[in-house]
Design an enzyme around this catalytic site. Structure first.
Site, PDB file in Angstrom:
ATOM      1  N   ARG A 332      24.323  25.245   0.649  1.00 48.89           N
ATOM      2  CA  ARG A 332      23.202  25.612   1.528  1.00 48.89           C
ATOM      3  C   ARG A 332      21.822  25.589   0.863  1.00 48.89           C
ATOM      4  NH1 ARG A 332      26.642  24.982   4.369  1.00 48.89           N
ATOM      5  NH2 ARG A 332      27.427  26.196   6.126  1.00 48.89           N
ATOM      6  N   ARG A 342      17.775  29.648  -4.448  1.00 43.33           N
ATOM      7  CA  ARG A 342      19.061  30.293  -4.683  1.00 43.33           C
ATOM      8  C   ARG A 342      20.014  29.206  -5.144  1.00 43.33           C
ATOM      9  NH1 ARG A 342      20.571  33.697   0.498  1.00 43.33           N
ATOM     10  NH2 ARG A 342      19.732  31.961   1.698  1.00 43.33           N
ATOM     11  N   TRP A 489      29.555  37.856  10.671  1.00 44.13           N
ATOM     12  CA  TRP A 489      29.040  36.484  10.586  1.00 44.13           C
ATOM     13  C   TRP A 489      27.522  36.465  10.738  1.00 44.13           C
ATOM     14  CZ3 TRP A 489      26.165  34.166  14.373  1.00 44.13           C
ATOM     15  CH2 TRP A 489      25.812  32.842  14.113  1.00 44.13           C
ATOM     16  N   ASP A 491      24.120  37.462   9.925  1.00 50.35           N
ATOM     17  CA  ASP A 491      23.417  38.100   8.805  1.00 50.35           C
ATOM     18  C   ASP A 491      22.471  39.197   9.260  1.00 50.35           C
ATOM     19  OD1 ASP A 491      24.366  36.797   6.553  1.00 50.35           O
ATOM     20  OD2 ASP A 491      23.079  35.063   6.879  1.00 50.35           O
ATOM     21  N   LYS A 633      15.875  32.046  15.646  1.00 50.69           N
ATOM     22  CA  LYS A 633      17.034  32.400  14.807  1.00 50.69           C
ATOM     23  C   LYS A 633      17.974  33.356  15.548  1.00 50.69           C
ATOM     24  CE  LYS A 633      17.024  32.550  10.431  1.00 50.69           C
ATOM     25  NZ  LYS A 633      17.712  31.712   9.463  1.00 50.69           N
ATOM     26  N   HIS A 641      25.631  26.982  15.393  1.00 54.60           N
ATOM     27  CA  HIS A 641      26.940  27.247  14.818  1.00 54.60           C
ATOM     28  C   HIS A 641      27.939  27.925  15.786  1.00 54.60           C
ATOM     29  CE1 HIS A 641      28.643  28.970  10.738  1.00 54.60           C
ATOM     30  NE2 HIS A 641      29.571  29.036  11.656  1.00 54.60           N
ATOM     31  N   GLN A 687      20.274  24.279  12.235  1.00 55.28           N
ATOM     32  CA  GLN A 687      20.803  25.644  12.288  1.00 55.28           C
ATOM     33  C   GLN A 687      20.573  26.261  13.669  1.00 55.28           C
ATOM     34  OE1 GLN A 687      18.770  29.228  10.868  1.00 55.28           O
ATOM     35  NE2 GLN A 687      20.186  29.179   9.156  1.00 55.28           N
ATOM     36  N   GLY A 707      26.653  25.413   9.172  1.00 53.10           N
ATOM     37  CA  GLY A 707      28.063  25.377   9.569  1.00 53.10           C
ATOM     38  C   GLY A 707      28.287  24.692  10.903  1.00 53.10           C
TER      39      GLY A 707
HETATM   40  C1  GLC Z   1      22.985  31.200   8.504  1.00 51.62           C
HETATM   41  C2  GLC Z   1      23.850  31.593   7.320  1.00 51.62           C
HETATM   42  C3  GLC Z   1      25.233  31.990   7.767  1.00 51.62           C
HETATM   43  C4  GLC Z   1      25.192  33.013   8.876  1.00 51.62           C
HETATM   44  C5  GLC Z   1      24.298  32.557  10.010  1.00 51.62           C
HETATM   45  C6  GLC Z   1      24.102  33.625  11.065  1.00 51.62           C
HETATM   46  O1  GLC Z   1      23.438  30.030   9.062  1.00 51.62           O
HETATM   47  O2  GLC Z   1      23.942  30.530   6.395  1.00 51.62           O
HETATM   48  O3  GLC Z   1      25.970  32.499   6.693  1.00 51.62           O
HETATM   49  O4  GLC Z   1      26.512  33.216   9.327  1.00 51.62           O
HETATM   50  O5  GLC Z   1      23.028  32.222   9.499  1.00 51.62           O
HETATM   51  O6  GLC Z   1      23.399  34.714  10.585  1.00 51.62           O
END
Ligand code: GLC
Length: 798
Positions: A332, A342, A489, A491, A633, A641, A687, A707
């Site tokens: 990532r 990172r 999952w 964050d 976000k 994802h 994303q 992902g």
């Molecule tokens: C980002 C992070 C992933 C997390 C997602 C939702 O894609 O890389 O780990 O699950 O955000 O917060």
């Protein structure tokens, strides 16, 4: 509005309008060395780690876009006119020049026609070498002999991004450069083993190793002094900022093409000389390029499909697996969004990436699985972010890290977090990741491999999986629902003492998958124990998680419901619905209601929003999600994802039209001609896409390392097209739009090929009436076939 098109034959995305509003990127390198490169040839290289293995410098999030990069300048030595083979950084008026960038699989090609000259530059990293080759061809299309000067340009970086960006006191005086025998050698005094080089197959007429000599004062990469002057100044220095510019003048006859190969690599002058000798032979360059092509040809051949949907075909046969595999390799932290701040692997991200990638790169997946287990504690949870280099067999963190990191007080020991800082989902993904790998490869012995824990001791892979399940079983609240801890999952859902329905469903899912393994191995004791845990979860979920119309997302530490119709904001969360169904936990009628609620309240033309309505007030009981602007976000964007999870859930419910509606809504391919909205590259999932509460609704952000690629690939190949490996055979169980007449798949599995043709004369979404394997009717699974055989599979839906 569009900026390019898909060239299916060559598996390239062709950008024929280079003034794209954002960077369209690609990844070069499949092993140690990586370059992230944009359509304008901006970008950077590193070896191993984007944090401490930097080779070239990049000024991220800069103005103008993506600089510096890996550039070739051309100069007409009669007139002094100059340009670059990529449109930027010189940026010739697009009315006067034609520029094209072709992003291919692990290579990018830049083409330009200007001033009676056609030039092209192909960048790639050959297998087995830590070097980026720049294969440059320049053709004189005018009717007179031309004198054309060629200049390479990269800006070198200190190895460690922190020093390079912040500590100029050290950086500027500890890096030096020299040029001998046509090889520029850049080194870092504090770490004399680390060098980078730039060389070429020609003897340079001049060179510059000092950036400011090449560029000149008050200039930029757009108008470097050396190019304007037609010559470099043979600069080199101990201390300062350094670059790799080699200059050569070519005399080119009308119709003639000259070829020059430049090489940018990791290693010192000696390595540079060896590399130069090897790739000065152009047939070696051609062979190396062919190897890259073959690498992808053979991997992608493991799964190819022809469906009635053009977008699905293009994305599933090339771009989605390419993106998914790239995530497994580079994780990532190497992009234009995460620019090396990172390093290492995210536990949950890597585990999920491997789920989709066993078809493509089983060896890499196996390596990642072992790394993930080494980063699992003996308590069972995973270290959320870890550097596999720190987790070697001996547990000696320092053994594998470059000594450059070990100076000063930097503490590189493995840090085991307290429970409150653990992510409750991380290790659960491991169970699915290992199971998918086993089903794909049949490598059952892997379960007996002994792997160390991050803190102490070691156990077999099988026991590692049990540890992950036991950890979740242990950390439940009195009502039987799993604790959310620092995050699940999501964050930005930070429940600490609260509970997460998503992790509860995930736990159930992982238990189900594990039970298949236990049953296959006849481990009745484990089957019994873990089935018992699963049924307890089911009861707890039934008693606590149904909100009347849909499933709750969880509870805060003070016991408030999250994702309830009783609230004004954050009433409905997508993952609570899709995971209730996808895990196999939800009863049918609730599953239908929950997924219908998601369709009604969360879906629009770009996909499913993550929650509804967006939060407008901070609520720290729920988490950081309430502190992000609406529609962005985790706060109600169309987070990519989780969309495939909803597709899988719909396929499990047999609703193929809806599953496909979700699939195409997010398919980047179908946004190719609406770039004024999407902006990001149309060959890569991003994303997230800005949600309906944001003024930029529909804009896609953060391409490539997400992902989403892996999960969309899984959802489409295993659930819509429905070919799923199991321990005992191949299951064929499609769930497609009713109007599909037929589709076909070539699937390589366990060494043999299955040519699967599916007919749907009754126009159903789901249901298999009959399967014929090599002319013989079979029921149930398609058994493993003799390696090397070609097998005909005729499937009749109805
Ligand atoms: C980002 C992070 C992933 C997390 C997602 C939702 O894609 O890389 O780990 O699950 O955000 O917060």
């Amino acid at each position: 509005m569009k900026y390019g098109y898909f060239d299916e034959k060559n598996r390239e995305y062709v950008i024929d309008r280079c003034d794209v509003p954002v960077s369209f990127t690609n990844y070069l390198g499949l092993e140690n060395m990586c370059t992230v490169i944009s359509h304008n040839s901006g970008g950077y290289s590193f070896k191993g780690s984007p944090e401490y293995g930097r080779i070239t410098r990049f000024r991220p999030n800069g103005v103008p876009l993506d600089r510096p990069g890996h550039y070739v300048y051309l100069r007409d030595d009669e007139t002094g006119k100059y340009w670059t083979v990529s449109w930027q950084p010189v940026g010739i008026d697009l009315k006067e020049a034609e520029y094209v960038c072709r992003h291919g699989l692990s290579y990018s090609k830049f083409e330009c026609k200007y001033n009676g000259i056609i030039a092209e530059k192909t960048l790639f990293v050959p297998l087995g070498h830590d070097v980026e080759l720049w294969d440059v061809k320049v053709t004189n299309t005018s009717d007179r002999k031309r004198a054309i000067s060629l200049f390479s340009y990269v800006e070198f970086s200190l190895h460690q991004i922190d020093l390079d960006n912040k500590d100029f006191q050290m950086g500027l005086y500890a890096s030096g450069s020299s040029c001998t025998e046509g090889v520029i050698d850049y080194t870092f005094f504090y770490h004399p083993d680390m060098h980078h080089f730039m060389t070429a197959d020609f003897e340079p007429d001049s060179y510059d190793c000092v950036r400011d000599e090449f560029i000149g004062n008050y200039r930029s990469e757009s108008n470097p002094a050396a190019v304007e002057n037609g010559r470099c100044s043979n600069s080199s220095k101990l201390g300062g900022n350094h670059c790799g510019s080699l200059h050569k003048q070519f005399e080119i006859e009308p119709g003639q093409t000259i070829r020059a190969v430049l090489m940018l690599g990791a290693g010192g002058a000696e390595q540079g000389k060896k590399t130069r000798k090897m790739f000065a032979d152009h047939s070696v360059v051609d062979k190396a390029f062919e190897q890259i092509k073959n690498y992808w040809r053979s991997r992608l051949a493991n799964y190819q499909c022809i469906t009635p949907d053009e977008g699905a075909n293009v994305m599933l046969n090339t771009w989605t697996p390419y993106q998914a595999a790239t995530c497994v390799t580079w994780s990532r932290f190497a992009s234009f969004i995460e620019v090396g701040g990172r390093t290492g692997l995210g536990y949950r991200d890597t585990a999920q990436d491997t789920i989709s990638s066993s078809y493509l790169q089983p060896d890499k997946v196996k390596q990642r699985l072992v790394e993930l287990m080494r980063a699992q504690t003996s308590e069972g949870f995973g270290l959320h972010l870890f550097d596999p280099a720190m987790m070697d067999e001996s547990g000696d963190a320092k053994a594998n890290l470059p000594t450059v990191l070990l100076s000063g007080d930097s503490d590189q020991s493995v840090h085991i977090p307290e429970l409150k800082d653990v992510c409750s989902d991380d290790a659960l993904w491991l169970v699915a990741a290992v199971c998918e790998y086993l089903k794909e490869t049949g490598d059952i012995d892997f379960l007996e491999t002994e792997v160390t824990f991050a803190d102490e001791g070691s156990a077999t892979v099988y026991e590692h999986l049990k540890k992950a399940l036991d950890f979740s079983a242990k950390h439940v609240a009195d009502n039987g629902i799993c604790q959310g801890l620092r995050a699940d999952w999501n964050d930005c859902i930070n429940l600490r003492g609260g509970q997460s329905s998503m992790v509860t469903f995930m736990h159930y899912w992982a238990l189900r998958l594990f039970n298949e393994v236990a049953a296959y191995l006849n481990r009745d004791d484990d089957s019994e124990r873990y089935s018992e845990i699963a049924s307890r979860i089911k009861q707890a979920a039934a008693a606590n998680l149904w909100d009347g119309q849909w499933y709750l997302r969880g509870f805060t530490a003070e016991g408030r419901k999250i994702g309830t119709d009783e609230d004004e904001e954050g009433k409905l969360f997508l993952n609570a619905q899709s995971w209730a169904v996808m895990s196999g936990l939800s009863e049918h009628d609730k599953a239908i209601r929950a997924m219908d609620a998601a369709y009604d309240k969360l879906f629009d033309r770009y996909g499913l929003h993550l929650l509804w309505p967006a939060y407008s007030k901070p609520d720290d009981g729920v988490g950081f999600v309430t502190r992000v602007y609406k529609g962005i976000k985790e706060n109600a964007s169309i987070f990519s994802h989780p969309n495939p999870w909803a597709i899988i859930a719909e396929c499990m419910l047999g609703r193929g039209d809806r599953a496909f509606e979700y699939y195409t809504a997010m398919l980047p391919f179908y946004q190719n001609d609406m770039m004024e909205i999407r902006q990001a590259e149309p060959y890569s999932y991003c994303q997230f896409v800005m949600g309906k509460d944001h003024t930029d609704h529909g804009r896609a952000r953060h391409p490539w390392l997400t992902g989403s690629a892996g999960w969309f690939y899984t959802a489409a190949t295993k659930w819509i097209l429905g070919v799923r490996p199991t321990f005992k055979g191949l299951e064929v169980d499609p769930c497609v739009p009713k109007d599909w007449d037929e589709f076909s798949i070539v699937r390589k599995w366990r060494g043999s090929t299955f040519n699967i043709s599916v007919k749907n004369p009754d126009h159903v979404s789901k249901g298999v009436k009959s399967i014929k394997l090599n002319g013989q009717e079979i029921t149930g699974l398609i058994p493993v076939q003799q390696p090397g055989t070609d097998n005909d599979v005729q499937v009749l839906m109805g």
